[in-house]
Write an enzyme that holds these catalytic residues in place. Structure first.
Site, PDB file in Angstrom:
ATOM      1  N   LYS A 153       0.846  -1.206   0.000  1.00  0.00           N
ATOM      2  CA  LYS A 153       0.000   0.000   0.000  1.00  0.00           C
ATOM      3  C   LYS A 153       0.872   1.242   0.000  1.00  0.00           C
ATOM      4  CE  LYS A 153       0.925   1.383   4.450  1.00  0.00           C
ATOM      5  NZ  LYS A 153       1.639   2.604   4.828  1.00  0.00           N
TER       6      LYS A 153
ATOM      7  N   ASP B 222      -2.405  -2.294   9.584  1.00  0.00           N
ATOM      8  CA  ASP B 222      -2.508  -2.291   8.121  1.00  0.00           C
ATOM      9  C   ASP B 222      -2.963  -3.633   7.558  1.00  0.00           C
ATOM     10  OD1 ASP B 222      -1.618   0.349   7.977  1.00  0.00           O
ATOM     11  OD2 ASP B 222       0.480  -0.226   7.740  1.00  0.00           O
TER      12      ASP B 222
END
Ligand code: ATP
Length: 304
Positions: free
Chosen positions: A11, A144
């Protein structure tokens, strides 16, 4: 079946705001997570003892930063999964990680590996947890991990785990310049707190201007509205990052910014060709640089 393979995306945060330090030691964040077509692959197989191996396209120095004992996030994830699924006993597992996401680079590589391990082990051990159960529980492994499971473009609030999809109006062409050394996320947050001192910090939110730019079709608009509140902190710990950003801007990137807690630097380019050109220019200067674009695909099973 004695083996299952899964992959999960890196990401980058196109917007990242950090709220005040809460009593539990965490910060509330508002994050615009973008999943990338840069993925790690994790293979989980039944064996006679627990083990982890790491290979892939990263340098030896980067690969050596990945722990091979039970502190590896894949092992932590699998052991948690067994608890969530109430598995009384299960055989020792061998985990083989094929890494392409920079280690300790602010691109959530460890979280991607944990997400891929969850999906692979869920299949291999017949745990039958649903995607939404995995997402809900996985914040226990790291903030995350829920996004690595889901992928796409999403607003993350809370610690980043409360996810809701955001509209993306364009393909995002990015170049990532990798810093071999890594930067500890914990150290970056500690430095943030000490730089902020006793200043009053507002609750984090993403601006309407950013959201409109992301939903629009102009790469220049999007580039102009990128924000990362950890960037000055990462630069204070690693001043060379400011030089890397300046060099990329001189080479015609639309914008350059620190990815998450750093030290990877991300550049937005006008199109795929200019991204490849920028990557090559950085490589000629002796940097490791990779091209990536947005991808809608979260963690998923792969053919083994
Ligand atoms: P984030 O962006 O989520 O803060 P990061 O991308 O900066 O994370 P990671 O690559 O996830 O950092 O790694 C952070 C640390 O986690 C590493 O320095 C390493 O010691 C440890 N770690 C544990 N398991 C793994 C794994 N499978 N891959 C990479 N690092 C791991």
């Amino acid at each position: 079946m004695n083996k299952a393979v899964a992959s999960a995306p890196a990401k980058v945060n196109l917007a990242f705001k950090v709220g005040p330090l809460a009593d539990d030691g965490y910060h509330e964040v508002a994050s615009a997570y973008l999943g990338l077509n840069l993925r790690d692959r994790v293979s989980v197989s039944i064996d006679t003892e627990w083990s982890v191996s790491v290979g892939g396209s990263l340098s030896e120095q980067q690969l050596s930063m990945v722990p091979l004992d039970e502190s590896n996030l894949t092992i932590q994830a699998i052991k948690k999964l067994a608890g969530w699924a109430n598995l009384d006993s299960f055989p020792p597992l061998r985990v083989d990680i094929e890494k392409h996401i920079p280690v300790a680079g602010g691109m959530a590589g460890g979280s991607a590996d944990a997400a891929a391990a969850l999906v692979a082990a869920n299949e291999l051990l017949g745990c039958r947890l649903t995607a939404s159960q995995l997402q809900k529980f996985s914040v226990e492994i790291g903030s995350d991990v829920p996004f690595a499971l889901r992928g796409g473009f999403a607003l993350g609030t809370g610690r980043g785990e409360n996810l809701s999809p955001l509209p993306l109006g364009q393909s995002v062409h990015l170049v990532f310049v990798i810093d071999e050394q890594g930067l500890s996320t914990k150290a970056v947050y500690q430095q943030l707190d000490s730089l902020r001192g006793s200043a009053q910090i507002e609750q984090p939110t993403l601006s309407q201007t950013f959201l409109a730019a992301a939903a629009g079709e102009s790469a220049a608009e999007l580039a102009a509205n990128i924000v990362n509140e950890l960037q000055p902190v990462a630069i204070s710990l690693r001043p060379s990052l400011a030089d890397t950003i300046r060099i990329g801007l001189e080479m015609q990137a639309l914008n350059g910014f620190v990815s998450g807690s750093g030290p990877t630097v991300a550049f937005i380019c006008a199109d795929a060709d200019s991204a490849v050109q920028l990557q090559q220019q950085f490589q000629r200067l002796g940097h490791t640089a990779v091209v990536a674009t947005d991808s809608p695909t979260g963690a998923r099973i792969e053919a083994s």
